[in-house]
Design a protein around this motif. Structure first.
Motif, PDB file in Angstrom:
ATOM      1  N   THR A  88    -106.487  -8.611 -51.106  1.00  0.00           N
ATOM      2  CA  THR A  88    -105.540  -7.788 -51.603  1.00  0.00           C
ATOM      3  C   THR A  88    -105.609  -7.099 -52.872  1.00  0.00           C
ATOM      4  O   THR A  88    -105.320  -5.991 -53.205  1.00  0.00           O
ATOM      5  CB  THR A  88    -104.357  -8.715 -51.788  1.00  0.00           C
ATOM      6  OG1 THR A  88    -104.740  -9.859 -52.702  1.00  0.00           O
ATOM      7  CG2 THR A  88    -103.474  -8.951 -50.644  1.00  0.00           C
ATOM      8  N   HIS A  89    -106.885  -7.475 -53.747  1.00  0.00           N
ATOM      9  CA  HIS A  89    -107.349  -6.671 -54.847  1.00  0.00           C
ATOM     10  C   HIS A  89    -108.026  -5.547 -54.386  1.00  0.00           C
ATOM     11  O   HIS A  89    -108.278  -4.869 -55.471  1.00  0.00           O
ATOM     12  CB  HIS A  89    -108.079  -7.661 -55.523  1.00  0.00           C
ATOM     13  CG  HIS A  89    -107.343  -9.026 -56.190  1.00  0.00           C
ATOM     14  ND1 HIS A  89    -106.189  -9.069 -57.252  1.00  0.00           N
ATOM     15  CD2 HIS A  89    -107.292 -10.246 -55.704  1.00  0.00           C
ATOM     16  CE1 HIS A  89    -105.764 -10.023 -57.402  1.00  0.00           C
ATOM     17  NE2 HIS A  89    -106.412 -11.049 -56.606  1.00  0.00           N
ATOM     18  N   LEU A  90    -108.619  -5.406 -53.267  1.00  0.00           N
ATOM     19  CA  LEU A  90    -109.298  -4.369 -52.906  1.00  0.00           C
ATOM     20  C   LEU A  90    -108.371  -3.342 -52.500  1.00  0.00           C
ATOM     21  O   LEU A  90    -107.371  -3.256 -51.829  1.00  0.00           O
ATOM     22  CB  LEU A  90    -110.196  -4.687 -51.609  1.00  0.00           C
ATOM     23  CG  LEU A  90    -111.118  -5.592 -51.675  1.00  0.00           C
ATOM     24  CD1 LEU A  90    -111.980  -5.704 -50.327  1.00  0.00           C
ATOM     25  CD2 LEU A  90    -112.220  -5.368 -52.725  1.00  0.00           C
ATOM     26  N   GLY A  91    -108.412  -2.171 -53.583  1.00  0.00           N
ATOM     27  CA  GLY A  91    -107.670  -0.984 -53.309  1.00  0.00           C
ATOM     28  C   GLY A  91    -108.342  -0.133 -52.386  1.00  0.00           C
ATOM     29  O   GLY A  91    -109.266  -0.156 -51.740  1.00  0.00           O
ATOM     30  N   PRO A  92    -107.510   1.004 -52.141  1.00  0.00           N
ATOM     31  CA  PRO A  92    -108.074   2.145 -51.006  1.00  0.00           C
ATOM     32  C   PRO A  92    -109.544   2.647 -51.103  1.00  0.00           C
ATOM     33  O   PRO A  92    -110.242   2.613 -50.322  1.00  0.00           O
ATOM     34  CB  PRO A  92    -107.049   3.197 -51.182  1.00  0.00           C
ATOM     35  CG  PRO A  92    -105.868   2.832 -52.118  1.00  0.00           C
ATOM     36  CD  PRO A  92    -106.277   1.486 -52.677  1.00  0.00           C
ATOM     37  N   PRO A 147    -105.536 -10.167 -45.107  1.00  0.00           N
ATOM     38  CA  PRO A 147    -105.093 -11.289 -45.731  1.00  0.00           C
ATOM     39  C   PRO A 147    -103.896 -11.879 -45.180  1.00  0.00           C
ATOM     40  O   PRO A 147    -103.635 -13.077 -45.156  1.00  0.00           O
ATOM     41  CB  PRO A 147    -104.861 -10.682 -47.074  1.00  0.00           C
ATOM     42  CG  PRO A 147    -104.709  -9.289 -47.108  1.00  0.00           C
ATOM     43  CD  PRO A 147    -105.688  -9.142 -45.967  1.00  0.00           C
ATOM     44  N   LEU A 148    -102.902 -11.003 -44.728  1.00  0.00           N
ATOM     45  CA  LEU A 148    -101.479 -11.682 -44.249  1.00  0.00           C
ATOM     46  C   LEU A 148    -101.634 -12.338 -42.772  1.00  0.00           C
ATOM     47  O   LEU A 148    -100.682 -12.965 -42.688  1.00  0.00           O
ATOM     48  CB  LEU A 148    -100.564 -10.310 -44.114  1.00  0.00           C
ATOM     49  CG  LEU A 148    -100.412  -9.903 -45.629  1.00  0.00           C
ATOM     50  CD1 LEU A 148     -99.864  -8.539 -45.647  1.00  0.00           C
ATOM     51  CD2 LEU A 148     -99.466 -10.636 -46.252  1.00  0.00           C
ATOM     52  N   ALA A 171     -96.681  -5.205 -42.761  1.00  0.00           N
ATOM     53  CA  ALA A 171     -97.848  -6.066 -43.217  1.00  0.00           C
ATOM     54  C   ALA A 171     -98.726  -5.336 -44.346  1.00  0.00           C
ATOM     55  O   ALA A 171     -99.095  -5.772 -45.639  1.00  0.00           O
ATOM     56  CB  ALA A 171     -98.738  -7.050 -42.216  1.00  0.00           C
ATOM     57  N   SER A 202     -99.448  -5.724 -48.339  1.00  0.00           N
ATOM     58  CA  SER A 202    -100.306  -6.173 -49.070  1.00  0.00           C
ATOM     59  C   SER A 202    -100.917  -5.296 -49.927  1.00  0.00           C
ATOM     60  O   SER A 202    -101.507  -5.395 -50.989  1.00  0.00           O
ATOM     61  CB  SER A 202    -101.705  -6.454 -48.209  1.00  0.00           C
ATOM     62  OG  SER A 202    -102.157  -5.244 -47.577  1.00  0.00           O
ATOM     63  N   SER A 203    -100.592  -3.941 -49.785  1.00  0.00           N
ATOM     64  CA  SER A 203    -100.932  -2.868 -50.871  1.00  0.00           C
ATOM     65  C   SER A 203     -99.820  -3.056 -51.992  1.00  0.00           C
ATOM     66  O   SER A 203    -100.078  -2.748 -53.215  1.00  0.00           O
ATOM     67  CB  SER A 203    -100.943  -1.309 -50.506  1.00  0.00           C
ATOM     68  OG  SER A 203     -99.605  -0.992 -50.097  1.00  0.00           O
ATOM     69  N   MET A 218     -98.505  -5.962 -53.035  1.00  0.00           N
ATOM     70  CA  MET A 218     -99.146  -7.143 -53.615  1.00  0.00           C
ATOM     71  C   MET A 218    -100.367  -6.910 -54.322  1.00  0.00           C
ATOM     72  O   MET A 218    -100.372  -7.498 -55.594  1.00  0.00           O
ATOM     73  CB  MET A 218     -99.373  -8.400 -52.490  1.00  0.00           C
ATOM     74  CG  MET A 218     -98.208  -8.467 -51.843  1.00  0.00           C
ATOM     75  SD  MET A 218     -97.422 -10.014 -52.001  1.00  0.00           S
ATOM     76  CE  MET A 218     -98.718 -11.157 -52.223  1.00  0.00           C
ATOM     77  N   GLY A 219    -101.242  -6.212 -53.887  1.00  0.00           N
ATOM     78  CA  GLY A 219    -102.442  -5.826 -54.773  1.00  0.00           C
ATOM     79  C   GLY A 219    -102.212  -4.993 -55.950  1.00  0.00           C
ATOM     80  O   GLY A 219    -103.182  -4.738 -56.357  1.00  0.00           O
ATOM     81  N   HIS A 258    -101.542  -1.740 -55.635  1.00  0.00           N
ATOM     82  CA  HIS A 258    -101.816  -0.444 -55.303  1.00  0.00           C
ATOM     83  C   HIS A 258    -100.812   0.534 -55.051  1.00  0.00           C
ATOM     84  O   HIS A 258    -100.775   1.650 -55.315  1.00  0.00           O
ATOM     85  CB  HIS A 258    -102.921  -0.467 -54.091  1.00  0.00           C
ATOM     86  CG  HIS A 258    -103.958  -1.298 -54.020  1.00  0.00           C
ATOM     87  ND1 HIS A 258    -104.872  -1.404 -55.076  1.00  0.00           N
ATOM     88  CD2 HIS A 258    -104.028  -2.530 -53.362  1.00  0.00           C
ATOM     89  CE1 HIS A 258    -105.629  -2.372 -54.823  1.00  0.00           C
ATOM     90  NE2 HIS A 258    -105.259  -3.169 -53.755  1.00  0.00           N
TER      91      HIS A 258
END
Lengths: 499, 443
Positions: A137-141, A346-347, B197, B201-202, B204-205, B207
């Motif tokens: 989830t920490h990985l961005g686009p 992740p989900l 989903a 996740s974006s 939550m992260g 972004h």
């Protein structure tokens, strides 16, 4: 851990076990018939699972995957024909062993090595996938975009013999992914007025065409070739003895770990895994053993077979955790997840733990089935190679056609499949590798979407690509790999010219 | 002939199976009445199985079946892709005999006004709107925005910086645009962030700063640590009664998603009326009511004149929005074509420079491309015959398999029997397995 319990409840129910047995046996069978591949089987089975429970569907598909990668060793050893691309390295030493009168021994080594490789990579799968998924989830686009870039560079520089051919193939794959709705503007592009192209070209028809139809065409063109099978007599020398374990345990461990890590790398699958493990085993072998490589070395068979099965567990890791396929078959499985309405990443661990644990559990249990079935049935499986292919081929064609049709009940997909079959055959004739095409085709939408999303978030600036630690890492790695292989390519060309 | 008895067993088995499949095939075709509906009705869902619309359509399907509201069942056909245009295009071109229904929400209108779809509501007969999905704006638990006013004030103070996750050109995007409309000075930076989903996740992260979801998604994802700012219905949502709605906070807008049911243009009015009654009854059943409550879908039902007015209103209000892309994006198609040309030339050049000796072919047996060509042509013909509807799957296969089989393995009298057996098994057998066991349709 309710997901784990539910998954094992499902796996060990009679229905789950039945599916797994069917899947593994079909997988092995397909692996053992030259001209049929695991990717073909899984792509053709997928439409049948639309109305199945997603968990049941994945039990079937994953066990086919395990079976198909393993089954290839039979034909590789007894016919010198890799039943699947993954067992090319096995032909080098398995066939000489078989010819020298030890077919049972060669098969036995291969089967046990496959099993051990599968189990070791499974251990990695269950321990690594979840942390990666949670961290992702920490990985961005931009990070995802850089990761895809790395995958494409990897497959082009490691996968094929000629880099320009690999890149050409990847670029074609990317192009084929473009028609349809432009992710950025929501407008249609490159549809040339065909309303059917609005949704883009679908994964399954393209893959069935590229892999199954092109294979069928080349099978037909070789239909008059005669096939000689070396018969297997003694089953007794198929099992590992204590001294084998002593001698091969380091080799097994090393090759399996190599296989797993090669599997994790996005885009490159079982064949590269076994090539790498084979070379590694050769380089650490004692001089007198080293000489045997290529003429019937037991160590070589063990290395190649444990590594190619180990890539399965490895390749499932990025598929489950990031939604980035580690191999061609994973690309199809990824499509299968989406068809069943599941979003990898992740989900998936949170929302559908049962599914994740089912995939993991199936990899292990079907490995056990694979081992048992192969040991008992290998004698008969070898005969599969001699079944008359004249009638097999039209049946496969029928399945390819209805498989593409069943996806969304339109003939357009069937035509797509036939056309890509011809294109795929053309690629093979021109020695252009197919894997970069598939990876480009599957990953381009991911890359494009992440790049556009990133640009929208950064207001059009590309800087985050080298500002974020992960994307910087991936970009740097890609650049290094690319320049290394360009240099190597150039040197090879220069030395070829001087000689 | 040690294995002679095996052959007998094989022939007997084939006979038994073929008889079984053939009987099954002809049994399926019985039953003919002139009363509508006399056969199952297809419901086209332009999304993948498991999505919101698919789930909704399946609830209605089960409600109708379990309560015997119709003599024939609804059959769901998923046709995802193309921003819903694949499915809607298929339904538009289907015969207007009342046996093809389309279930599609507000995207029917948004796709049309944004130019994504060449056809809009005018190409269909609207039957009813059922079930209302309300959107909700969410931020993470650690977000600096505690209320909707905080959020809007920030978007006003620094326009174009607050990142809001939406699906471009889809209803969520329009909700954002409507908010900008009623609060002058506010401008969001829209970030395309997939659906459900993926969007979570974006968020939550980190972004995106905020994102639109459906209330059902909020309830399902709540445990991840999400803070609701506002809903966008015409009242508080029973599924999240603590969350204020936009109008209550002084933002004069609302946007919700209704699931509409459509027939192809010019379907017989009596059939439209029949289907409307069935849908009305289905919405009243206990099963549908309970399931919709579980999914936080409001059991709305709009028909007739009111429905037409609503669709008209939505067309006007959506058409007024400007969807102009606010960032310059690279021309992906151009770059790709460039790459193909460059690498293609590279391959060409290397082939010209070192004309490879075709490796290893010399000692291989002659490749039979003639056979490959014949079989591919036969396959193309086989597909064509089915595509044009001249022959159905079973009969076309019955011709195709023996033709190819005998071409490939060489013609001989013993092989004819095998060819016949295999083709019977494949044609009727596959038909049975696909349509009866797995409920997958065949040409």
């Amino acid at each position: 851990m309710t997901g784990l319990e539910a998954a094992f409840g499902y796996l060990l129910s009679p229905y789950g076990l039945l599916l797994m047995v069917i899947g593994t046996i079909l997988g092995i069978t397909v692996g053992a018939v030259p001209g049929l591949t695991g990717a073909m089987l899984i792509a053709l089975t997928l439409p049948l699972t639309f109305n199945m429970d997603p968990v049941a569907a994945f039990i079937l598909l994953v066990s086919m995957y395990v079976g198909a990668v393993s089954g290839g060793l039979i034909t590789a050893t007894l016919l010198r024909m890799p039943g699947t691309p993954a067992s090319i390295m096995t032909t080098l030493d398995g066939y000489p062993m078989a010819k020298a009168g030890r077919p049972g021994r060669a098969l036995g080594l291969g089967i046990t090595a496959s099993f051990v490789g599968g189990v070791i990579s499974w251990l990695f799968l269950i321990s690594v996938a979840k942390p990666i998924a949670l961290y992702s989830t920490h990985l961005g686009p931009f990070d995802f975009f850089a990761l895809v870039l790395l995958a494409l560079v990897l497959i082009a520089s490691v996968g094929g013999k000629s880099m320009s051919r690999s890149f050409f193939s990847a670029a074609c794959g990317i192009f084929v992914s473009l028609p349809g709705v432009d992710k950025a503007t929501g407008n249609l592009r490159l549809t040339f007025g065909f309303e059917e192209l609005n949704g883009g070209l679908k994964l399954l028809p393209v893959l069935i065409g590229m892999f199954a139809i092109s294979q069928v065409i080349s099978d037909i063109s070789r239909i008059r070739e005669k096939i000689d099978v070396i018969p297997v007599k003694k089953r007794r020398d198929m099992l590992f003895r204590l001294e084998d374990w002593k001698k091969q345990s380091m080799n097994l461990l090393r090759s399996s770990v190599i296989g797993t890590w090669i599997g994790i790398l996005p885009g490159i699958g079982a064949n590269i895994g076994s090539v790498t493990a084979y070379s590694a085993a050769k380089s650490v072998a004692k001089p007198d053993d080293q000489k045997k490589f290529g003429t019937g070395s037991e160590t070589a068979v063990v290395a190649a077979e444990s590594a190619n099965n180990a890539t399965i567990g490895g390749a499932l890791i990025p598929m489950i955790a990031l939604g980035i396929p580690g191999s061609v078959i994973d690309a199809i499985l990824l499509g299968a997840l989406l068809v069943h309405g599941l979003q990898p990443g992740p989900l998936l661990f949170q929302q559908n733990p049962t599914m994740v644990y089912t995939i993991m559990g199936t990899t292990l249990v079907s490995n056990i089935f694979m081992f048992a079935f192969m040991i008992f049935a290998v004698k008969y499986l070898a005969r599969l190679a001699t079944i008359p292919r004249g009638f097999l081929i039209p049946v496969i064609l029928v399945f390819c056609i209805i498989g593409s049709y069943a996806l969304s009940a339109r003939m357009f997909d069937v035509w797509t499949m036939l056309i890509f079959g011809v294109i795929g055959f053309g690629f093979e004739r021109l020695k252009i590798p197919l894997a970069p095409f598939v990876i480009g085709f599957v990953l381009a939408p991911v890359a494009e979407e992440s790049l556009l999303t990133g640009l929208m978030a950064s207001n059009g600036s590309y800087l985050p690509l080298i500002q974020r630690p992960f994307s910087l890492l991936f970009v740097t790695l890609s650049v290094i790999l690319l320049s290394l292989s360009i240099v190597k390519n150039y040197q090879a060309r220069v030395s070829a010219r001087t000689h | 002939m040690k294995y002679g008895y095996l052959k007998t067993i094989w022939h007997l088995l084939v006979l038994v199976f073929v008889c079984f499949f053939v009987v099954q095939y002809f049994l399926g075709g019985s039953g003919n009445t002139n009363e509508y509906p006399s056969k199952p009705i297809q419901v086209v869902v332009p999304f993948s199985p498991g999505g919101g619309t698919d789930t909704f359509a399946r609830i209605i399907q089960k409600g109708i079946k379990d309560n015997n509201l119709m003599p024939q069942p609804l059959v769901i056909v998923n046709k995802p892709g193309g921003g819903t245009t694949i499915g809607s295009g298929y339904a538009k071109d289907a015969r207007n005999d009342g046996y093809t229904l389309l279930c599609l929400h507000e995207a029917m209108i948004t796709a049309f006004v944004t130019g994504q779809s060449p056809h809009g509501p005018e190409a269909f007969e609207s039957i009813a709107a059922t079930g209302e999905i309300i959107q909700i704006l969410l931020v993470g638990n650690d977000s600096p925005f505690h209320t909707m006013d905080d959020f809007m004030a920030a978007a006003n103070a620094q326009p174009d910086t607050i990142k809001v996750g939406v699906t471009l050109s889809m209803p969520t995007h329009f909700t954002g645009l409507m908010l900008e409309d009623v609060a002058p000075g506010v401008r969001f930076r829209y970030v395309s962030s997939g659906g459900g989903a993926a969007r979570l996740s974006s968020l939550m992260g980190g972004h995106v700063d905020a994102a639109f979801f459906s209330v059902a998604e909020y309830i399902r994802f709540k445990a991840n640590g999400l803070r609701p700012l506002a809903t966008f219905g015409d009242g508080r949502h029973p599924g999240a009664p603590q969350v204020p709605f936009a109008k209550e906070l002084g933002y004069e807008m609302s946007n919700s998603n209704l699931q509409y049911w459509w027939f192809p243009k010019d379907t017989d009015p009596s059939k439209i009326a029949y289907m409307r009654t069935v849908l009305e009854e289905a919405m009243q059943t206990d099963y549908v009511q309970t399931r919709l409550e579980e999914l936080s879908i409001l059991p709305q039902l709009i028909v007739g004149e009111e429905l037409r007015r609503r669709i008209g209103d939505r067309m006007v209000s959506f058409a007024g929005m400007s969807l102009k892309q606010r960032v310059d994006l690279p021309n992906v198609a151009g770059w790709t074509v460039g790459a193909i040309l460059v690498f293609g030339l590279g391959i060409l050049q290397s082939r010209l420079r070192s004309p490879e000796i075709v490796p290893g072919i010399s000692d291989a047996p002659v490749l039979r491309f003639d056979l490959a060509r014949i079989c591919l042509l036969a396959a193309a013909l086989y597909v064509l015959v089915m595509a044009l509807g001249w022959l159905s799957f079973v009969w076309a296969t019955l011709l195709f398999v023996p033709f190819c089989g005998l071409t490939l393995s060489g013609f001989s009298s013993t092989r004819i029997l095998y060819a016949l057996e295999i083709s019977l098994l494949i044609s009727f057998g596959v038909h049975f397995i696909f349509t009866k066991l797995f409920l997958v349709s065949l040409p």
